[in-house]
Enzyme design. Sequence first.
Site, PDB file in Angstrom:
ATOM      1  CD  GLU A 112       0.621   5.506  -1.286  1.00  0.00           C
ATOM      2  OE1 GLU A 112      -0.651   5.766  -0.604  1.00  0.00           O
ATOM      3  OE2 GLU A 112       1.094   5.081  -1.098  1.00  0.00           O
TER       4      GLU A 112
ATOM      5  CD  GLU B 138       2.533   1.047   3.405  1.00  0.00           C
ATOM      6  OE1 GLU B 138       1.759   0.134   3.342  1.00  0.00           O
ATOM      7  OE2 GLU B 138       4.306   0.824   2.722  1.00  0.00           O
TER       8      GLU B 138
HETATM    9  C1  BGC Z   1       4.649   2.744   0.324  1.00  0.00           C
HETATM   10  C2  BGC Z   1       5.665   3.524  -0.286  1.00  0.00           C
HETATM   11  C3  BGC Z   1       6.069   3.285  -0.749  1.00  0.00           C
HETATM   12  C4  BGC Z   1       6.462   1.722  -1.546  1.00  0.00           C
HETATM   13  C5  BGC Z   1       7.431   0.833  -1.933  1.00  0.00           C
HETATM   14  C6  BGC Z   1       4.660   1.537  -0.472  1.00  0.00           C
HETATM   15  O1  BGC Z   1       3.500   0.629   0.530  1.00  0.00           O
HETATM   16  O2  BGC Z   1       3.625   3.169   0.694  1.00  0.00           O
HETATM   17  O3  BGC Z   1       5.555   5.015   0.212  1.00  0.00           O
HETATM   18  O4  BGC Z   1       7.943   3.761  -1.114  1.00  0.00           O
HETATM   19  O5  BGC Z   1       4.781   0.909  -1.108  1.00  0.00           O
HETATM   20  O6  BGC Z   1       6.977   0.345  -2.916  1.00  0.00           O
END
Ligand code: BGC
Length: 820
Positions: free
Chosen positions: A698, A438
């Site tokens: 997270e 990501e």
């Molecule tokens: C990310 C987040 C991001 C989100 C959107 C995720 O995959 O890691 O931090 O804001 O997607 O909802």
Amino acid sequence: MHNPSPMTPVGLRCEYFENTLGLDEPQPRLSWQCQRQTAYQIRVVAGWDTGKVVSDASTHVEYRGPALRSRQRYIWQVRVWDADDRPSPWSESAGWEMGLLKRSDWKAKWIGCDTPCPQLRKNFALGSRIARARIYVTALGLYELWINNQRVGADYFTPGWTDYTGRVQYQTYDVTSLLREGGNVLGAIIGGGWFTGAIAWRNERHLYGHPPRLLAQLEVTDDDGRVETIATDASWESAAGPILESDIYNGETYDARRQFGDGGWQPVKIFDAPRVTLNASASPRVRQIQELKPQRMTEPKPGTFVFDLGQNMVGWARLAVNGPAGTTVTLRFAEVLNPDGTIYTTNLRAAKCTDRYTLRGGGTEVYEPRFTFHGFRYVEVTGGKPESVTGVVLHTDIRPTGSFACSHPMLNQLQHNIVWGQKGNFLEVPTDCPQRDERLGWTGDAQVFCRTACFNADVAGFFTKWLADLADAQSTRGAFPMVAPVVWRARSHDGGPAWADAGLICPWTIYLCYGDRRILERHYDAMRRYLDFLDATDYKSRHCFGDWLNIQDDTPKDLIALAFNAHAAQLMIKIAEVSGRKKDAARFRTRLQRAKVEFNREFVTPTGRLVGGSQTAYVLALQFDLLPPAKRRQAAARLVQRIHECKDHLSTGFVGTPYLLHVLQRFGHLDLAYQLLLNEDFPSWGYPIKHGATTMWEHWDGWRHDKGFQDPGMNSFNHYAYGAVGDWMYQTILGIQLDELQPGYKHFFIAPVPGGGLTWARGEYQSIHGPIRSAWKIERGRFALEVTVPGNTTATVQLPGPRQKPRRIGPGSHRFESKL
Ligand code: BGC
């Protein structure tokens, strides 16, 4: 010798740099620090003299001299007058140098070849008397530059990440000392990086293009001012070398038995110049910032060695190893361990995060990769037992500006974890996380954390660059995206409420924290277009992530959308006013009114409850002043009740969390705010810390003592979003608060509000005017405060306790006491 008078201005900066090469700002802004100033004079050698200007402005004074020319170096000094109209001595000189301002300044051609991570090189001869040499360089992909076997500069991941289809940054280096009379070799290793890599979890390669290419122009000036230019062109040659594979997510494979050119040197390919703007980089670069030594090594399986660096970090491992030629040592990386002591990699998803090194044999070999990075605390080594493993921490070289310590050890660890979350996720762009497939510039995450980030480090240049990425990514309809740089243009438009709003919240925050009006000016049209987009779009039809990762306390998405519509209008009223656009401000006021009326009609029940009734719903309504004043107290009481129903715990996600404690405090529930901050059982900031976290997680429940790991599909242990609480710690516990009317801490408040049983706190914020300090302790019911106010600023101190009046103070150190 300069007179070291305390009045002499110091800390001269041009834009956000101390001394910089390759600037492309046509009217750079100059800043300095000084004691007290009623007037200033700037002189730029051979160009511009302001004469005495009556003004107390010591930051962002715009250059208004003759047009700046490509390659030209400008030396400047400043002096100031004090309250008695006495001039200071002139400051020491500082300088900046312009880059290549016109397209036609670039003579170089884009070159490359199809080999993975090739070296491109050029042999050339120089006469004697080299007076000065500069190289202007960029790549589609990543480059590392070498002259005569010496690495140029200390930067990594250059030229940085932008939307390469429209804008590419270049860097400028002074390479005078690397060149010599006679034969020279200029070489570059290039890699795919974000340009060709499998960015954005879909495993789509070549997102922006393929293969990587280089553009470089070396300009050598001799004593007589004659310039020789060595530029990338068809006369360069290329060769494959030891890097067999390299990818940001997947890692690097290196065979040390091979050398560049073993298979011969080939002519390079010439590529058409891409239709892009070349921009000088406005941000500090990524550097190797520090090194971590392993705290222990274990061998959970025979031949599998696991090194624990004691800290979840971002960068790579430097390996020292000795063994027979042809042995391949494999390094894998992880943030956490399985119960059996092996590394847990499921949460990395498709990112392989694996480096492989094949030994050349014959003594100790030291290896570190160059075009990849990993997010990890643990390094697993197989294929051989290394002599040593060192954690090399890399991130954008943002200067630390904040510190926080207090009598509660958990909060000190929280501050540590927030700072490490920032370090790991401020690598070129503000990312959500640094480890899985990501690592994108998620807009929502960035806006949530921006304010805290500004306390911890000087992020003005970093955000200046990223806000350009965000502007590049705006859709023709005016929407801001989910991620910037944008990665799948067609699919990502409208990041949705609280994500797209980064396009307003971040510039506004940078303006407030650094007094940077230009950032508002520069993005004004983009921001106004965003408001037009909101006007033209039914908020109910917008894509919305909701209150992302809340704990079973969803907030209706329409409510979030409308609340942020109102907030966008609120911000734009202020932005329009600050920039003197009264008519626009009036228009945004009407918008705000409309949004508030609609909010109350749609989401507030006749008895004053909010639809859905989540913690975040109340938090947003109160934070954004959406309710009529008469209904606010009661709404705050309902928020408190809702928190009581959660056994005095938070249930907020990304959207509500940053405002939660501010709202509680503002409506008189300070004790509850402190309690939420200090809770250590699930869900809380303290829970991960109790379980050994060294960065922000997270999820509130990334791992639970009773359930184990969260869903591996989405479980980063280094996500800064919930670190947004840091700004409350600086603003409430230390009491350091800016004044929106005099941004950049020209005037600020020191208003600590103790609570939660804390007996002392101290910290510092290095503002653009100089250091602000706040340190307090409570002894025998008395509150003792020490404050430092930087030069050329004022502060208003508000002590806690009954009958305390605000006091206005000037530069210097001050002590106060009050009875609590
Ligand atoms: C990310 C987040 C991001 C989100 C959107 C995720 O995959 O890691 O931090 O804001 O997607 O909802």
